[in-house]
Design a protein around this motif. Structure first.
Motif, PDB file in Angstrom:
ATOM      1  N   CYS A  16      22.857 152.393  17.314  1.00 37.71           N
ATOM      2  CA  CYS A  16      23.283 152.006  18.662  1.00 37.71           C
ATOM      3  C   CYS A  16      22.676 150.681  19.102  1.00 37.71           C
ATOM      4  O   CYS A  16      22.883 150.253  20.238  1.00 37.71           O
ATOM      5  CB  CYS A  16      22.938 153.104  19.662  1.00 37.71           C
TER       6      CYS A  16
ATOM      7  N   ASP B 225      20.637 149.723  26.981  1.00 44.94           N
ATOM      8  CA  ASP B 225      20.671 150.689  25.880  1.00 44.94           C
ATOM      9  C   ASP B 225      21.636 151.834  26.187  1.00 44.94           C
ATOM     10  O   ASP B 225      22.341 152.315  25.304  1.00 44.94           O
ATOM     11  CB  ASP B 225      19.274 151.227  25.590  1.00 44.94           C
TER      12      ASP B 225
ATOM     13  N   ASN C  76      25.068 150.560  25.558  1.00 45.62           N
ATOM     14  CA  ASN C  76      25.295 150.478  24.110  1.00 45.62           C
ATOM     15  C   ASN C  76      25.583 151.846  23.503  1.00 45.62           C
ATOM     16  O   ASN C  76      26.476 151.996  22.668  1.00 45.62           O
ATOM     17  CB  ASN C  76      24.103 149.842  23.393  1.00 45.62           C
TER      18      ASN C  76
ATOM     19  N   LYS D 213      29.433 153.126  21.716  1.00 49.65           N
ATOM     20  CA  LYS D 213      29.528 153.332  20.261  1.00 49.65           C
ATOM     21  C   LYS D 213      30.307 154.604  19.967  1.00 49.65           C
ATOM     22  O   LYS D 213      30.192 155.587  20.681  1.00 49.65           O
ATOM     23  CB  LYS D 213      28.133 153.446  19.624  1.00 49.65           C
TER      24      LYS D 213
END
Length: 112
Positions: A79, A104, A107, A111
């Motif tokens: 990731c 984060d 992200n 994904k």
């Protein structure tokens, strides 16, 4: 010689905000024989802050019990996570991933 204390599991899941406002316990009510608890939006938001779940993702693993150490190694790499992340098992098919950075979290959610 100075010793470095290793972080414990309890310290990693402890909320980062020491001044947490407690959320009062609720009475269980019943609707058609099914138990339910009704939370106000402000109470849910406070629980999210208290438990440090602002950037949390629950992931379902469909094929067997995952090796947690392997997941802790692979997920941040796959990731492309930049900050600290806590990964733990919720049950035999669900894991909880708690990121510390908004970037984060974005992200992880973007994904496949």
């Amino acid at each position: 010689m100075k010793t470095i204390d290793k972080p414990t599991y309890a310290s990693t899941i402890k909320p980062a905000h020491p001044s947490c406002k407690p959320v009062p316990l609720k009475q269980i009510s019943y609707l058609h024989g099914e138990p339910r608890i009704i939370w106000e939006e402000e109470e849910v938001n406070q629980m999210i802050i208290n438990e440090d779940l602002q950037y949390a993702v629950i992931e379902k693993i469909s094929y067997g019990w995952p090796d947690i150490q392997e997941l802790r190694r692979l997920i941040p790499k796959q990731c492309e996570l930049k900050g600290e992340v806590n990964i733990g098992l919720l049950s035999n098919i669900y894991i909880l991933i708690r990121a510390m950075l908004l970037e984060d979290n974005v992200n992880m959610l973007s994904k496949p």
